[in-house]
Scaffold this motif. Structure first.
Motif, PDB file in Angstrom:
ATOM      1  N   GLY A 195      13.372  34.082 -24.761  1.00 26.56           N
ATOM      2  CA  GLY A 195      12.766  33.197 -25.757  1.00 26.56           C
ATOM      3  C   GLY A 195      13.156  33.564 -27.168  1.00 26.56           C
ATOM      4  O   GLY A 195      13.424  32.693 -27.996  1.00 26.56           O
ATOM      5  N   PHE A 196      13.209  34.869 -27.441  1.00 27.20           N
ATOM      6  CA  PHE A 196      13.613  35.306 -28.781  1.00 27.20           C
ATOM      7  C   PHE A 196      15.054  34.911 -29.067  1.00 27.20           C
ATOM      8  O   PHE A 196      15.363  34.388 -30.147  1.00 27.20           O
ATOM      9  N   VAL A 197      15.952  35.146 -28.118  1.00 26.16           N
ATOM     10  CA  VAL A 197      17.367  34.834 -28.317  1.00 26.16           C
ATOM     11  C   VAL A 197      17.567  33.329 -28.509  1.00 26.16           C
ATOM     12  O   VAL A 197      18.259  32.898 -29.440  1.00 26.16           O
ATOM     13  N   ILE A 198      16.956  32.528 -27.649  1.00 27.07           N
ATOM     14  CA  ILE A 198      17.121  31.072 -27.757  1.00 27.07           C
ATOM     15  C   ILE A 198      16.463  30.556 -29.038  1.00 27.07           C
ATOM     16  O   ILE A 198      17.030  29.713 -29.749  1.00 27.07           O
ATOM     17  N   GLY A 199      15.283  31.050 -29.360  1.00 22.37           N
ATOM     18  CA  GLY A 199      14.614  30.622 -30.594  1.00 22.37           C
ATOM     19  C   GLY A 199      15.380  31.037 -31.834  1.00 22.37           C
ATOM     20  O   GLY A 199      15.470  30.286 -32.805  1.00 22.37           O
ATOM     21  N   PHE A 200      15.980  32.221 -31.813  1.00 15.74           N
ATOM     22  CA  PHE A 200      16.770  32.693 -32.953  1.00 15.74           C
ATOM     23  C   PHE A 200      18.045  31.872 -33.100  1.00 15.74           C
ATOM     24  O   PHE A 200      18.433  31.500 -34.210  1.00 15.74           O
ATOM     25  N   ILE A 221       8.141  30.088 -28.226  1.00 15.27           N
ATOM     26  CA  ILE A 221       6.764  30.022 -27.731  1.00 15.27           C
ATOM     27  C   ILE A 221       6.716  29.336 -26.367  1.00 15.27           C
ATOM     28  O   ILE A 221       6.016  29.787 -25.456  1.00 15.27           O
ATOM     29  N   TYR A 222       7.471  28.240 -26.204  1.00 12.07           N
ATOM     30  CA  TYR A 222       7.477  27.527 -24.921  1.00 12.07           C
ATOM     31  C   TYR A 222       8.042  28.403 -23.802  1.00 12.07           C
ATOM     32  O   TYR A 222       7.516  28.427 -22.685  1.00 12.07           O
ATOM     33  N   ILE A 223       9.110  29.114 -24.103  1.00 12.24           N
ATOM     34  CA  ILE A 223       9.725  29.968 -23.075  1.00 12.24           C
ATOM     35  C   ILE A 223       8.794  31.115 -22.720  1.00 12.24           C
ATOM     36  O   ILE A 223       8.614  31.442 -21.535  1.00 12.24           O
TER      37      ILE A 223
END
Length: 100
Positions: A32-37, A46-48
């Motif tokens: 989630g952090f990688v995709i959100g970044f 947040i969704y992931i």
């Protein structure tokens, strides 16, 4: 109907559930952090992470069969002989012994 459903985990199952829960949360948190970044959208992170929490809950909360592989081996009860306990001596018995 509900009394026949198993509702327990053994201790090794609890440990396994905790380890699985932590791994799922960490993996989904990193993804989630990688995709959100990369997409510059906090909502994706947040969704992931939320999806990881739901998956972790589905995998770890119910007492699945692989969490109940090592049941506790209880000791057999002692003989059915009645146990006799002597009551504590009363104060009057102590006083009588002191006089003698």
């Amino acid at each position: 109907m509900f009394e026949s459903l198993p509702v327990h985990m053994d201790y090794s199952g609890q440990k396994l559930a905790e380890q699985i829960f932590q791994k799922i949360i960490v993996i989904f948190g990193v993804i989630g952090f990688v995709i959100g970044f990369a997409s510059e959208k906090l909502s994706y992170s947040i969704y992931i992470l939320g999806a990881g929490c739901v998956l972790a809950a589905i995998v770890t909360l119910p007492p699945w069969g692989f969490y109940r592989k090592d049941p506790i081996k209880w000791q057999k009860p002692a003989d059915d002989e009645p146990t006799t306990y002597s009551p504590l001596p009363s104060k009057t018995a102590k006083a009588a012994k002191k006089k003698n």
